[in-house]
Design a protein around this motif. Structure first.
Motif, PDB file in Angstrom:
ATOM      1  N   ARG A 272       0.877  -1.183   0.000  1.00 25.91           N
ATOM      2  CA  ARG A 272       0.000   0.000   0.000  1.00 25.91           C
ATOM      3  C   ARG A 272       0.902   1.217   0.000  1.00 25.91           C
ATOM      4  O   ARG A 272       1.990   1.203   0.583  1.00 25.91           O
ATOM      5  CB  ARG A 272      -0.909   0.008   1.225  1.00 25.91           C
ATOM      6  CG  ARG A 272      -0.121  -0.147   2.514  1.00 25.91           C
ATOM      7  CD  ARG A 272      -0.995  -0.411   3.688  1.00 25.91           C
ATOM      8  NE  ARG A 272      -0.128  -0.673   4.852  1.00 25.91           N
ATOM      9  CZ  ARG A 272      -0.440  -0.346   6.097  1.00 25.91           C
ATOM     10  NH1 ARG A 272      -1.586   0.245   6.351  1.00 25.91           N
ATOM     11  NH2 ARG A 272       0.371  -0.618   7.096  1.00 25.91           N
ATOM     12  N   SER A 273       0.472   2.253  -0.678  1.00 28.06           N
ATOM     13  CA  SER A 273       1.291   3.458  -0.749  1.00 28.06           C
ATOM     14  C   SER A 273       1.277   4.199   0.577  1.00 28.06           C
ATOM     15  O   SER A 273       0.233   4.297   1.237  1.00 28.06           O
ATOM     16  CB  SER A 273       0.786   4.377  -1.861  1.00 28.06           C
ATOM     17  OG  SER A 273       1.157   3.881  -3.121  1.00 28.06           O
ATOM     18  N   ASP A 380      -3.701   0.089  -2.421  1.00 25.09           N
ATOM     19  CA  ASP A 380      -3.887  -0.395  -1.045  1.00 25.09           C
ATOM     20  C   ASP A 380      -4.497  -1.791  -1.105  1.00 25.09           C
ATOM     21  O   ASP A 380      -5.625  -1.965  -1.558  1.00 25.09           O
ATOM     22  CB  ASP A 380      -4.806   0.557  -0.282  1.00 25.09           C
ATOM     23  CG  ASP A 380      -4.996   0.174   1.181  1.00 25.09           C
ATOM     24  OD1 ASP A 380      -4.477  -0.885   1.612  1.00 25.09           O
ATOM     25  OD2 ASP A 380      -5.676   0.925   1.895  1.00 25.09           O
ATOM     26  N   HIS A 385     -10.175  -1.599   1.978  1.00 26.00           N
ATOM     27  CA  HIS A 385     -10.104  -0.936   0.674  1.00 26.00           C
ATOM     28  C   HIS A 385     -10.620  -1.849  -0.432  1.00 26.00           C
ATOM     29  O   HIS A 385     -11.373  -1.405  -1.307  1.00 26.00           O
ATOM     30  CB  HIS A 385      -8.654  -0.546   0.384  1.00 26.00           C
ATOM     31  CG  HIS A 385      -8.472   0.203  -0.905  1.00 26.00           C
ATOM     32  ND1 HIS A 385      -8.764   1.543  -1.035  1.00 26.00           N
ATOM     33  CD2 HIS A 385      -8.057  -0.211  -2.128  1.00 26.00           C
ATOM     34  CE1 HIS A 385      -8.527   1.921  -2.272  1.00 26.00           C
ATOM     35  NE2 HIS A 385      -8.093   0.884  -2.966  1.00 26.00           N
ATOM     36  N   LEU A 452      -4.444  -5.422   6.577  1.00 26.11           N
ATOM     37  CA  LEU A 452      -3.588  -5.808   5.464  1.00 26.11           C
ATOM     38  C   LEU A 452      -3.429  -7.326   5.405  1.00 26.11           C
ATOM     39  O   LEU A 452      -3.399  -7.926   4.322  1.00 26.11           O
ATOM     40  CB  LEU A 452      -2.223  -5.135   5.591  1.00 26.11           C
ATOM     41  CG  LEU A 452      -1.365  -5.059   4.320  1.00 26.11           C
ATOM     42  CD1 LEU A 452      -2.104  -4.324   3.219  1.00 26.11           C
ATOM     43  CD2 LEU A 452      -0.037  -4.375   4.618  1.00 26.11           C
TER      44      LEU A 452
END
Length: 528
Positions: A272-273, A380, A385, A452
């Motif tokens: 993810r950024s 993401d 998300h 995540l």
């Protein structure tokens, strides 16, 4: 030569000298010559104030009355001269370069592609190249994903002998061994090297998309790539391999199509950024969009925003390498210590960045830089998300089923600047976990976020190689550690994580392009 109002022949000659020096590998050593060539006076068009007095006359008077002589700005003169040259060129053949690196294959998909944020491409092209042979079972294909501004030309071909961006990594006996594997590399949608992007023609009206092009995501790029694989009859990849943005695509491919991928390689990427990389890409987009020649993206029949692109590339180049490397290469050396310091490029590091920006500013479509870099920001793989995206896509698909041509009904951007500037809120920020901390209340501060972990559970059975570089400031090594820790927390026992220390590489983010021994060696071993 065409007559260009407001520009002297001297300025054009200066720009042509600049271009010759920048195309010369020894451009750094040619700066002294460049300084001499561009020190000749540049005379722009005379502009008149409202009282009719020439503005230049006022400026000249101020210069003559000053106790010190005015500085010269050859770097700005060169940009003006370039605009003048491009203006003349637009009278002949148009200012836009072709944005290709030579011959490539073209796959046209006639089926619409629904994008994550509601846009639709009625049809699209994917530019691709391949190396090696696809075996009869079609089981030896490797999809190679590119970084932000790379084309499909990863290695030379008979039709295009120009060296590719991963030339030393592909071939017989190389990490991507063409005696074993069938390598496929694409230019992503949104790009400008043959795939459909903002500079492409919208089939609905025959005009270029420009900023009518819809917002993209990394996942959209991957879905388009898999349409190509469908067209090639490749139902399962031996491996998905990528670096930088390609490392993000490689992981996204596994999450979107887990049953269609064997091994996964992600080098100098992330799951993810994070704020720093988003911030750096934001500054690049801002300087580009502030160039008046950008014209809200509709510059294709005029002069492209080359100055904004140059500055954007200079900012990007700062993030691609490392401070220790530049200390060794440039130190505090100036291009010409015998000269007075200048506000234009003066230190060797400045001339290096200037050269990098100048070389790139007409090689890549500015709108593609905006769209592709924004897709990186939106990346993401967290569960929340992904859930939101699936719901949004389901709503758009339902809209399509009703026969609506435009599935994104919120076509007008309603974003406004906040009424008050951002203010630090210590009581809130102190209690908010950092992005690399766990949100689950786990005892270990190094535990990956559960959101995540849930988002990447689909990769628990895939062999995955994750590589990072300690000197990388754009995708710091902790982000690759986060990937590995997240996969292990998701139950993956086939994760290999390798981190190259600064004693091994000081090339920063660009290490994946340069280190055949350590990057290439690890990839070769993992794939075999």
């Amino acid at each position: 030569m065409a007559t260009i109002p407001g520009t002297t022949r001297t300025a054009l000659q200066s720009f042509q000298a600049l271009r010759r020096l920048h195309n010369n590998p020894g451009a750094h050593t040619g700066r002294n010559q460049l300084a001499v060539l561009l020190s000749r006076p540049y005379t722009p068009a005379r502009r008149f104030l409202h009282n009719g007095r020439p503005q230049n006359a006022q400026s000249e008077a101020a210069k003559n009355n000053s106790s010190n002589p005015a500085l010269s700005f050859p770097c700005l003169d060169a940009q003006d001269a370039k605009s003048a040259l491009l203006s003349a060129r637009s009278l002949e053949s148009g200012p836009e370069p072709s944005y290709t690196t030579g011959h490539h294959e073209q796959y046209r998909c006639k089926e619409p592609l629904l994008l994550d944020w509601g846009g639709v491409l009625p049809e699209f092209d994917i530019a691709y190249e391949s190396w090696g042979q696809l075996n009869p079972e079609k089981s030896n294909a490797i999809l190679l994903h590119t970084g932000l501004s790379a084309s499909s030309h990863a290695h030379s071909t008979d039709a295009n002998p120009k060296p590719g961006w991963w030339e030393k990594f592909i071939g017989p006996g190389k990490p991507l061994d063409t005696d074993k594997y069938f390598i496929i590399c694409t230019n992503v949608i949104g790009g400008c090297y043959g795939s459909t992007g903002p500079s492409s023609v919208d089939p609905s009206d025959g005009k270029r998309y420009a900023t009518r092009f819809p917002i993209l995501t990394i996942e959209d790029m991957v879905r388009a790539q898999f349409r190509l694989l469908d067209g090639l009859g490749v139902h399962k990849l031996y491996a998905s391999v990528g670096s930088s943005m390609g490392g993000m695509q490689s992981l996204a491919a596994g999450v979107l199509f887990p049953e269609r991928i064997g091994k996964i390689v992600s080098i100098s990427g992330c799951a993810r950024s994070h704020p720093y990389s988003i911030a750096m890409r934001h500054t690049q987009r801002q300087v580009l969009m502030m160039d008046p020649k950008w014209a809200r993206g509709f510059y294709y029949d005029s002069i492209p925003p080359h100055s904004g692109m140059k500055l954007a590339r200079e900012i990007a180049t700062v993030t691609y390498r490392s401070g220790p490397e530049w200390e060794m290469r440039f130190g505090r050396k100036r291009a010409d210590p015998s000269k007075q310091p200048a506000l234009c490029p003066d230190f060797l590091i400045e001339t290096y960045l200037d050269h990098a920006g100048e070389k790139f500013c007409l090689e890549y479509d500015p709108n593609s830089l905006l769209y592709v870099s924004k897709a990186m920001d939106l990346f993401d793989l967290g569960h929340a998300h992904q859930t939101d995206t699936k719901k949004r896509r389901a709503d758009y698909e339902a809209n399509l089923a009703l026969g609506n041509d435009t599935v994104n009904t919120d076509v007008t951007c309603s974003l406004t600047l906040p009424e008050k500037p951002y203010e630090e809120q210590p009581s809130v920020t102190a209690s908010t976990p950092a992005m690399d901390q766990s949100l689950s209340g786990a005892s270990s501060p190094d535990a990956p976020p559960q959101d995540l972990v849930a988002g990447m559970t689909g990769l628990k059975n895939h062999p995955v190689l994750v590589m990072g570089v300690a000197s990388d400031i754009l995708f710091p090594a902790w982000q690759q550690r986060e990937i590995a820790q997240t996969l292990r927390a998701a139950g993956n026992e086939k994760v290999q994580h390798i981190e190259l220390g600064e004693d091994v590489s000081m090339f920063g983010h660009d290490t994946f392009l340069l280190d055949l021994k350590n990057i290439g060696g690890a990839v070769e071993k993992f794939l075999s």
